[in-house]
Structures are given as structure tokens and as C-alpha cells.
Enzyme design. Structure first.
Site, PDB file in Angstrom:
ATOM      1  N   GLU A  59      -8.240  -6.223   2.884  1.00 33.69           N
ATOM      2  CA  GLU A  59      -8.864  -5.994   4.324  1.00 33.69           C
ATOM      3  C   GLU A  59     -10.178  -5.350   4.420  1.00 33.69           C
ATOM      4  O   GLU A  59     -10.846  -5.648   5.537  1.00 33.69           O
ATOM      5  CB  GLU A  59      -7.620  -4.981   4.875  1.00 33.69           C
ATOM      6  CG  GLU A  59      -6.302  -5.707   4.942  1.00 33.69           C
ATOM      7  CD  GLU A  59      -5.295  -5.539   3.876  1.00 33.69           C
ATOM      8  OE1 GLU A  59      -4.165  -6.051   4.043  1.00 33.69           O
ATOM      9  OE2 GLU A  59      -5.897  -5.072   2.550  1.00 33.69           O
ATOM     10  N   PHE A  92       8.980   1.536   7.303  1.00 36.77           N
ATOM     11  CA  PHE A  92       8.560   0.994   6.148  1.00 36.77           C
ATOM     12  C   PHE A  92       7.000   0.399   6.779  1.00 36.77           C
ATOM     13  O   PHE A  92       7.000  -0.108   7.642  1.00 36.77           O
ATOM     14  CB  PHE A  92       9.072  -0.183   5.854  1.00 36.77           C
ATOM     15  CG  PHE A  92       8.415  -0.965   4.690  1.00 36.77           C
ATOM     16  CD1 PHE A  92       8.105  -0.497   3.492  1.00 36.77           C
ATOM     17  CD2 PHE A  92       8.165  -2.298   4.725  1.00 36.77           C
ATOM     18  CE1 PHE A  92       7.471  -1.124   2.569  1.00 36.77           C
ATOM     19  CE2 PHE A  92       7.493  -2.997   3.707  1.00 36.77           C
ATOM     20  CZ  PHE A  92       7.265  -2.349   2.578  1.00 36.77           C
ATOM     21  N   GLN A  93       5.960   0.630   6.112  1.00 38.17           N
ATOM     22  CA  GLN A  93       4.558   0.596   6.262  1.00 38.17           C
ATOM     23  C   GLN A  93       4.177   0.811   8.036  1.00 38.17           C
ATOM     24  O   GLN A  93       3.424   0.217   8.630  1.00 38.17           O
ATOM     25  CB  GLN A  93       4.196  -1.033   6.133  1.00 38.17           C
ATOM     26  CG  GLN A  93       4.374  -1.506   4.892  1.00 38.17           C
ATOM     27  CD  GLN A  93       3.955  -2.735   4.436  1.00 38.17           C
ATOM     28  OE1 GLN A  93       3.840  -3.707   5.199  1.00 38.17           O
ATOM     29  NE2 GLN A  93       3.563  -2.884   3.114  1.00 38.17           N
ATOM     30  N   LYS A 124       5.087  -4.692  16.546  1.00 38.32           N
ATOM     31  CA  LYS A 124       5.365  -6.153  16.211  1.00 38.32           C
ATOM     32  C   LYS A 124       6.380  -6.643  17.320  1.00 38.32           C
ATOM     33  O   LYS A 124       5.979  -8.096  17.914  1.00 38.32           O
ATOM     34  CB  LYS A 124       6.349  -6.242  14.816  1.00 38.32           C
ATOM     35  CG  LYS A 124       6.688  -7.689  14.418  1.00 38.32           C
ATOM     36  CD  LYS A 124       7.371  -7.738  13.050  1.00 38.32           C
ATOM     37  CE  LYS A 124       7.511  -9.258  12.581  1.00 38.32           C
ATOM     38  NZ  LYS A 124       8.011  -9.277  11.544  1.00 38.32           N
ATOM     39  N   MET A 165     -29.377   5.190  -7.778  1.00 35.86           N
ATOM     40  CA  MET A 165     -30.092   6.294  -7.013  1.00 35.86           C
ATOM     41  C   MET A 165     -29.396   7.774  -7.348  1.00 35.86           C
ATOM     42  O   MET A 165     -30.148   8.555  -7.185  1.00 35.86           O
ATOM     43  CB  MET A 165     -29.580   6.045  -5.487  1.00 35.86           C
ATOM     44  CG  MET A 165     -30.245   6.905  -4.539  1.00 35.86           C
ATOM     45  SD  MET A 165     -32.008   6.823  -4.436  1.00 35.86           S
ATOM     46  CE  MET A 165     -32.548   5.205  -3.548  1.00 35.86           C
TER      47      MET A 165
END
Length: 559
Positions: free
Chosen positions: A50, A112-113, A162, A465
């Protein structure tokens, strides 16, 4: 007509002219992906992660000026977007990130999630929304896109539970006006600016990313001619003013040219256009441009007097303001001052050893072989600074780089977005080996999509760097910066479906890059350089920019 939330989302994307979405599906966003399946007119690019989707949407937006769009599911899918959203926020990139969450009845129950992604992203978005009522979805999406593209652009997040994607409501198509909404410019502030410009004997024009965003390159060129002044820029301002112009003196700040740093320190008027005066530009803020009055032009009033005190300011869109000023300003003449800065450029040119393979050589050769017409994307570090110094950007939206957040791992995803949006352009991502290993999984995306982007790894087997700072300021304590672990990037690239070659000489690089330009597949070039190559010039942290030092200065001081 009655549509589900998912159908409304897709129809609203079509209203907004969205032709590409970068994303990764999951349970909470399945209704949306099921509807997307029925709409091949919207291309979906499945990234490997993602974060890659958010960077790809960013690269798409920066290279086109349009709003970039990414999708993610709930929980870790949403949180994986956070770095990309923050990157876009710091650099004022128009993006809409669309996540889906658990159903409304499950919110706040550690389902969940489930994650409070609007709470998480509140400090790093221009605005964000959670839509719990399907009747409000269409208006929210339209508002999100308007916020993202207007004023000072930035990312907006929409979180949709959802069940809202499944619920139905009436939908009526809207006609979207894509014209950027511009605020009226205060003409008194314009007159004050004109008075300052006319009174100046040694003006310097300093250009930032706001000039790129407003696409004011033509107006800026005319303005520089009318003022008769030299021009320098920030990392984000590259390409707003032609880097091949005789007036251009290079970047300003920590790794800016000595000519720009010394010139700005001597000028009597610094005209700052679309720049926020970051710490990397200022050095020591108390001594920055101490001989100059500062005229600041910016769309965001919050940037005026934030990091430096401006003598005068004009708030508004850069293109709009320069158009007004150009109509009112008579031709100025500063021949002696322009010649003085020209002499600085001749006295303090950028230079590097001409033998052996090095970052500056690689960048210069890329410029020569692409004739300066490529879209250059970078990761963050030494290679980023070399790309800023040695590639001459002739037009806006040709350097895509994480300036404000300094996001390692940004470039490959962004180059996927840029190449998707510009299939006929050459897109080159310049990476260090430390950055490359962070998101190298996106090579699989480039391979799957058959994107002919070129990945150039400037491989010094260290975090370059950080090592440079350890050498200069930390007594060569190379703590956790050595990457000489035997990783074979050529084999990795080939395993992920790309062409790849390792090079160790100038001749090998020239040949490999020429081959990459003619390739129709993603091509990775692993360029082995010395671990102790450094970016010169440099300003030590907290020091005035007129104390920039190069390798000769450093050796003389430490001999």
C-alpha cells in the site's frame, strides 16, 4: 437513480476525470473492487504494498498536476498509506486516499482490522472524512477532490465503512468545474511589491515548489527578464525556471551552489516565490540574506513570516500574481549585479573528479542521453542532491522527489505513477542502495505492468548521506551505516521480471543506460561507486549559507 455506495464512489471518480487508481484490495474494500471490476475505463494498478500505491498516486499527481488516487482496505492496509500521505502533505501534492473500514456498528469495538485512520491522518492531511451515511457519500467525495486541488494543494483521506459501500441511495450526476478557484489578490500589496522591485539595485529571485504547482514557468521567465535578476531555486522548485538559462545560478541552501549562496547573501532584495524557507535553505536563519529586504509571494498566508520575517508580501496564486506584476512592471536594468553573479558562477562552478564512476558523472550522462527531456524521480540522500545539482531541469514537473519529509523508498512507487501517467516519456528513478532496498518489491509492479522505467542505483554500499555526516561531524563513527552485506540487486531485479546490469566504469554505464533507453521493459542499473564520495558544496548545520565549503576547503582546513 438508486446506487450502492460502491457504485456512487466509482461514478464520482469518473465525474472527477479519474482514469487511474493505485491500490491493494482487502476485505473491507471488497465491495468497491467488485464494482471497479465492471469499469475498465478506470485503470487499476495493483502495487506490491500500500505504501507503493500512495507514492504512485503522488508521482502521478506531481507529473500531471491532476489529483492522484489510491485505494486501501482497513487496518494495516490503511496505515500502510500513512508515509505516502505525509510525503504528499509536506510537498503540497493533490491526492485523494480512499480507505474502507469495518461496518458502522463495529466501529469503536476493536473489531478485526479496525483502525481510526481519520484520527491517525488528521495532522498529515489537508482534510479528512469518515462517511457513515451513504446519502452523504457523493457530496463528500466531490468536496474531497475540490479541497485536494484548490488553494495550496494537498492530500485528503476518505474513510468509508463497509456497510456504507453496500447501502443504496439516490445518485444524481454532477458536472465538475476543474478550474482552480483563485482568491482575489490584494492590489495594495502588489503596488508595495512593485515599489520594492523598482527601488532595488541587487535583486535576486528565489523560486520554490509553489511556482511548479501553479505552472507559472512562462510568467516567471518574463518576470526574471523584466526585473533583470539572477535566479536560484529550492529542491522543490526545480524546473519552474529553466536550469539551462544564463540567469540561473543553481540551488540555494545546504547543498546549493556557492554562487547562489554567496549571491543571495549579497543581494538587497530577495524575491521569494512559492517557497516556505525550510531549514535546509536558511542555514542560520538569523544571518540569512541579512543585507536584503525579503519580498515573499505565496498562496498560503500561514507561510508568510513563519520561518523568516518578510519586509513585504503578496498572498495568492503565483501564476496569477506574476501575471499582474508583469503587466505593471517597467523593464529594470541591473547589468553590473547580473555580471557579478555571473562571475561567482565562473569562480565557483560545480565540479567533481573526471575519472572513475561517480554520482555526478552518472547524472550528467543521464542528462546528455535523455537530452534533458526525461522525468527524473529520486529517492532521498546523496543521489538526490547530485540529481538536483547536475541534471538541468528545463520545465516543471520533471523532478519528482520527496523534499519536505525526505522519504526513503519514495522514488520507485512515484516513478510507477509517473510512467503510468506519461507512457511516452522516459522516466528514470535515481536511487541509493539504502533507499532501493526499502521498497524494491515494487519492481514486481513495474514488471507486471510492463512499464519501461529505468531504475539507476547509485550503490556505494553505505547509507551515503548519513556516512557523509558521520565523516564530517561525528569523528568517522560509522554506526549502522555500512550495507556491504552481499545483496545482489541484479539478481533481485531479474527475479522480479526486470532487465538488469551491474556497471563499474563510465563506459559500462553509458552503454547500459543507452540499452535501457531502448528497452521496453523495466531496467535496473546497479552502479558501483566509492563509499566515501560526498556531495559538495555543503553548509554545516546551523552555519550561514555564505560559509558553504567544498572538498578543497575541507581538505585545506583539515590538512
Amino acid at each position: 437513480m438508486q446506487l450502492t455506495g460502491s457504485q456512487i464512489l466509482i461514478e464520482c471518480l469518473k465525474e472527477q476525470g479519474v482514469d487511474t487508481v493505485f491500490g491493494y484490495p482487502g476485505g473491507a474494500i471488497l465491495n468497491v473492487y467488485d464494482e471497479l471490476y465492471l469499469h475498465p475505463e478506470i485503470k487499476h494498478v495493483l502495487t506490491s504494498h500500500e505504501q507503493g500505491a500512495s507514492h504512485a498516486a503522488d508521482g502521478y499527481a506531481r507529473s500531471t498536476g491532476k489529483v492522484g488516487v489510491c485505494f486501501a482496505t482497513s487496518g494495516p492496509g490503511a496505515t500502510n498509506l500513512v508515509t505516502g500521505i505525509a510525503t504528499a502533505y509536506m510537498d503540497s501534492v493533490p491526492m485523494v486516499a480512499i480507505t474502507c473500514n469495518v461496518g458502522v456498528s463495529l466501529l469503536g469495538k476493536d473489531s478485526f482490522q479496525e483502525i481510526d485512520i481519520t484520527g491517525i491522518t488528521m495532522p498529515i492531511t489537508k482534510h479528512n472524512f469518515i462517511v457513515k451515511d451513504v446519502t452523504k457519500l457523493a457530496d463528500t467525495i466531490r468536496r474531497a477532490f475540490s479541497i485536494a486541488r484548490n488553494g495550496r494543494p494537498g492530500p485528503v483521506l476518505i474513510d468509508i465503512p463497509k456497510d456504507v459501500t453496500a447501502n443504496k441511495t439516490d445518485y444524481k450526476k454532477a458536472t465538475i468545474d476543474f478550474t482552480r478557484k483563485l482568491e482575489e489578490v490584494d492590489m495594495d500589496s502588489v503596488e508595495a511589491a512593485l515599489k520594492l522591485i523598482k527601488a532595488s539595485k541587487k535583486p535576486y529571485i528565489f523560486v520554490g515548489g509553489g511556482a511548479v504547482i501553479s505552472e507559472a514557468n512562462a510568467e516567471l521567465k518574463q518576470f526574471a527578464e523584466l526585473v533583470d535578476a539572477p535566479v536560484c531555486d529550492t529542491l522543490m522548485g526545480k524546473g519552474a525556471y529553466d536550469g539551462t538559462s544564463v540567469r540561473y545560478s543553481g540551488m540555494l541552501g545546504m547543498h546549493g551552489t556557492k554562487a547562489s549562496n554567496l549571491g543571495v547573501s549579497k543581494c538587497d532584495l530577495l524575491i521569494a516565490i512559492g517557497t516556505r524557507f525550510s531549514d535546509r535553505v536558511l542555514g542560520n536563519a538569523k544571518t540569512f540574506a541579512k543585507n536584503a529586504k525579503i519580498l515573499q509571494i505565496d498562496i498560503d498566508p500561514a507561510e508568510i513570516n513563519k520561518n523568516v520575517v518578510a519586509f513585504s508580501s503578496v498572498v495568492g496564486d503565483v501564476k496569477q500574481i506574476l501575471t499582474i506584476i508583469n503587466e505593471k512592471l517597467e523593464q529594470q536594468n541591473h547589468k553590473e549585479w547580473v555580471e557579478y553573479v555571473e562571475n561567482l558562477k565562473e569562480q565557483f562552478p560545480l565540479s567533481y573528479p573526471k575519472e572513475g564512476l561517480s554520482g555526478p558523472y552518472i547524472i550528467e550522462n543521464i542528462f546528455e542521453q535523455t537530452k534533458g527531456d526525461a522525468i527524473i524521480v529520486t529517492e532521498v540522500g546523496q543521489h538526490q542532491m547530485w540529481a538536483a545539482q547536475y541534471y538541468k531541469y528545463k520545465s516543471p514537473r520533471t523532478l519528482l522527489t520527496s523534499g519536505g519529509l525526505g522519504t526513503m523508498g519514495y522514488g520507485l512507487g512515484a516513478s510507477i505513477g509517473a510512467q503510468t501517467a506519461n507512457p511516452d516519456r522516459t522516466v528514470v528513478n535515481i536511487a541509493g542502495d539504502g533507499c532501493f532496498r526499502m521498497n524494491l518489491n515494487e519492481l514486481a509492479t513495474a514488471s507486471r505492468e510492463q512499464l519501461p522505467l529505468i531504475e539507476v542505483i547509485i550503490n556505494n554500499h553505505v547509507l551515503g548521506m548519513v556516512r557523509q555526516w558521520q565523516t564530517l561531524f561525528y569523528n568517522k563513527h560509522y554506526s549502522a551505516t555500512v550495507l556491504d552485506d552481499g545483496a545482489d540487486y541484479v539478481k533481485v531485479a531479474e527475479a522480479l521480471g526486470c532487465k538488469a546490469k551491474r556497471v563499474t566504469t563510465q563506459e559500462e554505464f553509458e552503454s547500459a543506460f543507452a540499452e535501457a533507453l531502448s528497452s521496453k521493459k523495466p531496467y535496473v542499473i546497479d552502479c558501483i561507486i566509492d563509499s566515501d564520495d560526498k556531495v559538495w558544496p555543503m553548509v554545516a548545520p546551523g552555519k550561514p549559507i555564505n560559509e558553504a565549503f567544498d572538498e578543497a576547503d575541507y581538505k585545506a582546513k583539515n590538512s
